[in-house]
Design a protein around this motif. Structure first.
Motif, PDB file in Angstrom:
ATOM      1  N   GLY A 170      39.595  36.649  36.384  1.00  0.00           N
ATOM      2  CA  GLY A 170      38.250  37.043  35.850  1.00  0.00           C
ATOM      3  C   GLY A 170      38.578  38.139  34.721  1.00  0.00           C
ATOM      4  N   ALA A 171      39.069  39.164  35.221  1.00  0.00           N
ATOM      5  CA  ALA A 171      39.108  40.424  34.459  1.00  0.00           C
ATOM      6  C   ALA A 171      40.089  40.282  33.297  1.00  0.00           C
ATOM      7  CB  ALA A 171      39.971  41.613  35.260  1.00  0.00           C
ATOM      8  N   VAL A 172      41.155  39.409  33.432  1.00  0.00           N
ATOM      9  CA  VAL A 172      41.882  39.211  32.162  1.00  0.00           C
ATOM     10  C   VAL A 172      41.182  38.401  31.227  1.00  0.00           C
ATOM     11  CG1 VAL A 172      43.960  38.029  31.308  1.00  0.00           C
ATOM     12  CG2 VAL A 172      44.038  39.457  33.432  1.00  0.00           C
ATOM     13  N   CYS A 173      40.250  37.334  31.758  1.00  0.00           N
ATOM     14  CA  CYS A 173      39.601  36.438  30.897  1.00  0.00           C
ATOM     15  C   CYS A 173      38.449  37.310  30.244  1.00  0.00           C
ATOM     16  CB  CYS A 173      38.934  35.473  31.901  1.00  0.00           C
ATOM     17  SG  CYS A 173      40.168  34.231  32.199  1.00  0.00           S
ATOM     18  N   VAL A 212      45.934  35.200  53.236  1.00  0.00           N
ATOM     19  CA  VAL A 212      45.876  34.229  51.925  1.00  0.00           C
ATOM     20  C   VAL A 212      44.502  34.442  51.444  1.00  0.00           C
ATOM     21  CG1 VAL A 212      45.857  31.761  51.736  1.00  0.00           C
ATOM     22  CG2 VAL A 212      47.910  32.775  53.003  1.00  0.00           C
ATOM     23  N   ILE A 213      43.635  34.421  52.326  1.00  0.00           N
ATOM     24  CA  ILE A 213      42.125  34.596  51.597  1.00  0.00           C
ATOM     25  C   ILE A 213      42.161  35.713  50.660  1.00  0.00           C
ATOM     26  CG2 ILE A 213      39.772  34.614  52.201  1.00  0.00           C
ATOM     27  CD1 ILE A 213      40.199  32.578  54.490  1.00  0.00           C
ATOM     28  N   TYR A 214      42.450  36.776  51.223  1.00  0.00           N
ATOM     29  CA  TYR A 214      42.248  37.997  50.641  1.00  0.00           C
ATOM     30  C   TYR A 214      43.022  37.974  49.241  1.00  0.00           C
ATOM     31  CZ  TYR A 214      40.328  40.099  54.687  1.00  0.00           C
ATOM     32  OH  TYR A 214      39.502  40.324  56.052  1.00  0.00           O
ATOM     33  N   TRP A 215      44.124  37.455  49.142  1.00  0.00           N
ATOM     34  CA  TRP A 215      45.096  37.439  48.040  1.00  0.00           C
ATOM     35  C   TRP A 215      44.319  36.339  47.078  1.00  0.00           C
ATOM     36  CZ3 TRP A 215      48.146  40.034  45.166  1.00  0.00           C
ATOM     37  CH2 TRP A 215      48.905  39.269  44.353  1.00  0.00           C
ATOM     38  N   ALA A 216      43.809  35.340  47.347  1.00  0.00           N
ATOM     39  CA  ALA A 216      43.210  34.503  46.690  1.00  0.00           C
ATOM     40  C   ALA A 216      41.947  35.174  45.926  1.00  0.00           C
ATOM     41  CB  ALA A 216      42.634  33.159  47.412  1.00  0.00           C
ATOM     42  N   PHE A 217      41.268  35.982  46.444  1.00  0.00           N
ATOM     43  CA  PHE A 217      40.093  36.720  45.905  1.00  0.00           C
ATOM     44  C   PHE A 217      40.615  37.593  44.854  1.00  0.00           C
ATOM     45  CE2 PHE A 217      37.464  35.347  49.665  1.00  0.00           C
ATOM     46  CZ  PHE A 217      36.732  34.593  49.012  1.00  0.00           C
ATOM     47  N   ILE A 218      41.790  38.334  45.490  1.00  0.00           N
ATOM     48  CA  ILE A 218      42.137  39.239  44.479  1.00  0.00           C
ATOM     49  C   ILE A 218      42.732  38.428  42.987  1.00  0.00           C
ATOM     50  CG2 ILE A 218      44.338  40.741  43.993  1.00  0.00           C
ATOM     51  CD1 ILE A 218      44.012  41.650  47.059  1.00  0.00           C
ATOM     52  N   GLN A 219      43.419  37.423  43.393  1.00  0.00           N
ATOM     53  CA  GLN A 219      44.015  36.636  42.046  1.00  0.00           C
ATOM     54  C   GLN A 219      42.821  36.274  41.459  1.00  0.00           C
ATOM     55  OE1 GLN A 219      46.344  33.624  43.939  1.00  0.00           O
ATOM     56  NE2 GLN A 219      48.266  34.552  43.430  1.00  0.00           N
TER      57      GLN A 219
END
Length: 219
Positions: free
Chosen positions: A199-202, A187-194
């Motif tokens: 951030g990249a999209v922004c 969950v933590i890894y997925w949160a960082f990935i999201q």
């Protein structure tokens, strides 16, 4: 005649006594007294006895350790002696009735050796007899031990089952803790990935808008 009547009275007293009976009678040194006891087959007979000698100087019966007592018991049906013991002035006795029917129990009080003070004295003989349950050769005790042993085995088996269940529960808890920790990490890894994707999209959108504004010469 008087002695025969006394013996008959003694026999009747014993025959009609309860299972735990007590009586006393009087003997002279070396005299043997016998009585009959009707016994069921295999019944266990126990008892205690005590002798006291009449001391003329004290005008009372007193204990004399020099007295020895001989006791016998005969199975009249099987014509077999089931007890033959020699003891001190007081003690215990026991025997098992070999067959159902009359048993002759005899007692004899003997004084000290030459020079003793029980020569022609009167001895008071106190006798307590208890007729117990049939002697089964210890089979009932063995059965009780087997029953207790079986119960212990059952309890041990139940204890082993409880230990196995507890071990299984601990293993399941460890597996659950490991799975929970793994899920938390994912969950933590997925949160960082999201967050990284957002951030990249922004950044891409801001960069695209900036180039759009520059191309339109709005900035």
């Amino acid at each position: 005649m008087l002695r025969s009547a006394a013996s008959l009275a003694l026999v009747l007293f014993v025959l009609f006594a309860n299972l735990a009976s007590g009586l006393h009678f009087y003997l002279r040194d070396g005299e043997q007294q016998c009585f009959l006891e009707e016994l069921p087959q295999g019944f266990f007979v126990t008892g205690t006895y005590k002798t006291e000698e009449w001391r003329e100087a004290d005008k009372r019966y007193v204990e004399n350790p020099a007295i020895t007592v001989v006791m016998t018991a005969d199975d009249n049906t099987a014509v077999h002696r089931v007890m033959n013991q020699k003891g001190t002035h007081q003690g215990k006795f026991s025997f098992t009735a070999g067959s159902a029917g009359e048993h002759t129990i005899c007692v004899q009080a003997q004084g000290a050796q030459a020079g003793g003070w029980l020569s022609s004295s009167i001895v008071k003989f106190t006798l307590d007899i208890t007729i117990g349950e049939a002697d089964d050769g210890g089979r009932s005790a063995i059965e009780k031990i087997k029953d207790i042993s079986l119960k212990i085995k059952v309890l041990n088996a139940q204890l082993e089952e409880i230990k196995t269940e507890q071990k299984y529960q601990r293993e399941r808890e460890l597996e659950f803790d490991a799975a929970t920790s793994s899920i938390k990490r994912r969950v933590i890894y997925w949160a960082f990935i999201q967050l990284g994707i957002v951030g990249a999209v922004c950044y891409w959108q801001l960069h695209h808008l900036r180039r759009f504004f520059e191309a339109k010469k709005l900035v």
